[in-house]
Design a protein around this motif. Structure first.
Motif, PDB file in Angstrom:
ATOM      1  N   LEU A   1       3.762  -1.671  -0.987  1.00 38.73           N
ATOM      2  CA  LEU A   1       4.765  -1.200  -0.024  1.00 38.73           C
ATOM      3  C   LEU A   1       4.238  -0.050   0.839  1.00 38.73           C
ATOM      4  O   LEU A   1       4.425  -0.032   2.053  1.00 38.73           O
ATOM      5  CB  LEU A   1       6.021  -0.755  -0.789  1.00 38.73           C
ATOM      6  N   LYS A   2       3.567   0.907   0.187  1.00 37.69           N
ATOM      7  CA  LYS A   2       3.110   2.109   0.892  1.00 37.69           C
ATOM      8  C   LYS A   2       2.231   1.753   2.089  1.00 37.69           C
ATOM      9  O   LYS A   2       2.370   2.319   3.173  1.00 37.69           O
ATOM     10  CB  LYS A   2       2.318   2.992  -0.087  1.00 37.69           C
ATOM     11  N   SER A   3       1.334   0.827   1.891  1.00 42.96           N
ATOM     12  CA  SER A   3       0.425   0.481   2.979  1.00 42.96           C
ATOM     13  C   SER A   3       1.142  -0.318   4.072  1.00 42.96           C
ATOM     14  O   SER A   3       0.848  -0.173   5.253  1.00 42.96           O
ATOM     15  CB  SER A   3      -0.837  -0.180   2.418  1.00 42.96           C
ATOM     16  N   VAL A   4       2.125  -1.128   3.688  1.00 37.39           N
ATOM     17  CA  VAL A   4       2.913  -1.840   4.713  1.00 37.39           C
ATOM     18  C   VAL A   4       3.727  -0.831   5.535  1.00 37.39           C
ATOM     19  O   VAL A   4       3.838  -0.956   6.757  1.00 37.39           O
ATOM     20  CB  VAL A   4       3.841  -2.904   4.084  1.00 37.39           C
ATOM     21  N   LYS A   5       4.265   0.185   4.866  1.00 37.92           N
ATOM     22  CA  LYS A   5       5.061   1.194   5.580  1.00 37.92           C
ATOM     23  C   LYS A   5       4.215   1.943   6.615  1.00 37.92           C
ATOM     24  O   LYS A   5       4.682   2.278   7.699  1.00 37.92           O
ATOM     25  CB  LYS A   5       5.680   2.202   4.588  1.00 37.92           C
TER      26      LYS A   5
ATOM     27  N   VAL B   1      13.429  -4.832   1.226  1.00 39.11           N
ATOM     28  CA  VAL B   1      13.147  -6.105   1.900  1.00 39.11           C
ATOM     29  C   VAL B   1      11.631  -6.324   1.999  1.00 39.11           C
ATOM     30  O   VAL B   1      11.138  -7.434   1.767  1.00 39.11           O
ATOM     31  CB  VAL B   1      13.816  -6.141   3.298  1.00 39.11           C
ATOM     32  N   ILE B   2      10.900  -5.272   2.299  1.00 44.46           N
ATOM     33  CA  ILE B   2       9.432  -5.398   2.380  1.00 44.46           C
ATOM     34  C   ILE B   2       8.874  -5.760   0.999  1.00 44.46           C
ATOM     35  O   ILE B   2       8.059  -6.680   0.872  1.00 44.46           O
ATOM     36  CB  ILE B   2       8.784  -4.098   2.909  1.00 44.46           C
ATOM     37  N   GLU B   3       9.324  -5.060  -0.027  1.00 48.43           N
ATOM     38  CA  GLU B   3       8.814  -5.339  -1.379  1.00 48.43           C
ATOM     39  C   GLU B   3       9.098  -6.778  -1.794  1.00 48.43           C
ATOM     40  O   GLU B   3       8.227  -7.454  -2.339  1.00 48.43           O
ATOM     41  CB  GLU B   3       9.424  -4.368  -2.395  1.00 48.43           C
ATOM     42  N   GLY B   4      10.301  -7.244  -1.509  1.00 53.49           N
ATOM     43  CA  GLY B   4      10.652  -8.618  -1.855  1.00 53.49           C
ATOM     44  C   GLY B   4       9.776  -9.613  -1.112  1.00 53.49           C
ATOM     45  O   GLY B   4       9.320 -10.608  -1.687  1.00 53.49           O
TER      46      GLY B   4
END
Ligand SMILES: [Fe+2]
Length: 186
Positions: A134-138, A169-172
């Protein structure tokens, strides 16, 4: 309509491999969220596969996207529940059909997000989603130049409609796409 018929129909109307991969990515994500929210994963998955059925037919006239689909789908015996969901994913862009059911809200939210997450995975040293967090997507999310075609506002609006958060939603979506990465271009 079952999965095999849906995939066959998608391939009948779309030739570009990247469009097929997008359909498969959205399918996997819809199935994941169906299981999370107590929906019918087979129904949600088929809707995910079919959602951009008219993409190649309307590429030259984007305002027609989601508006040619109903006729194609009706001709092929697809039920109105699926057709409404397909139309609602273009809410505010090319249709005025507002996402209402949870299935419609999720489709509206994750459609473009799958593209951002796939791109984020492809630029990793591992070229994989397996170690994408998640962190890198954020970080990529905040970088407007990254996957600039992905409309963050729409995704945020969708997350609100889902009464969820962008992080959830990103994590899912990451979890949904990991098992199918080989089928979607990795
Ligand atoms: Fe799409």
């Amino acid at each position: 309509m079952n999965r095999d018929n849906a995939l066959e129909l998608v391939k009948k109307y779309n030739n570009d491999e990247s469009h097929i991969r997008h359909a498969l990515a959205v399918e996997a994500t819809m199935r994941y969220f169906a299981n999370k929210y107590g929906g019918d994963a087979d129904v949600w998955g088929v809707v995910g596969l079919l959602h951009d059925i008219d993409w190649e037919m309307t590429m030259a006239e984007p305002a027609k996207h989601c508006n040619v689909a109903p006729a194609i789908l009706r001709e092929n015996g697809v039920s109105e529940e699926y057709i409404r969901a397909v139309q609602a994913h273009g809410y505010g862009i090319c249709t005025d059909v507002k996402p209402e059911s949870m299935m419609e809200r999720v489709l509206f939210t994750i459609d473009e997000l799958t593209g951002l997450i796939i791109t984020a995975g492809l630029v990793r040293p591992s070229k994989s989603l397996q170690d994408l967090e998640l962190k890198s997507v954020k970080k990529k999310w905040k970088d407007k130049a990254f996957a600039r075609g992905v409309n963050r506002e729409i995704i945020e609006m969708g997350a609100t409609m889902m009464e969820s958060t962008i992080d959830e939603v990103i994590e899912g979506t990451i979890m949904a796409l990991r098992p199918v990465e080989k089928e979607i271009g990795f």
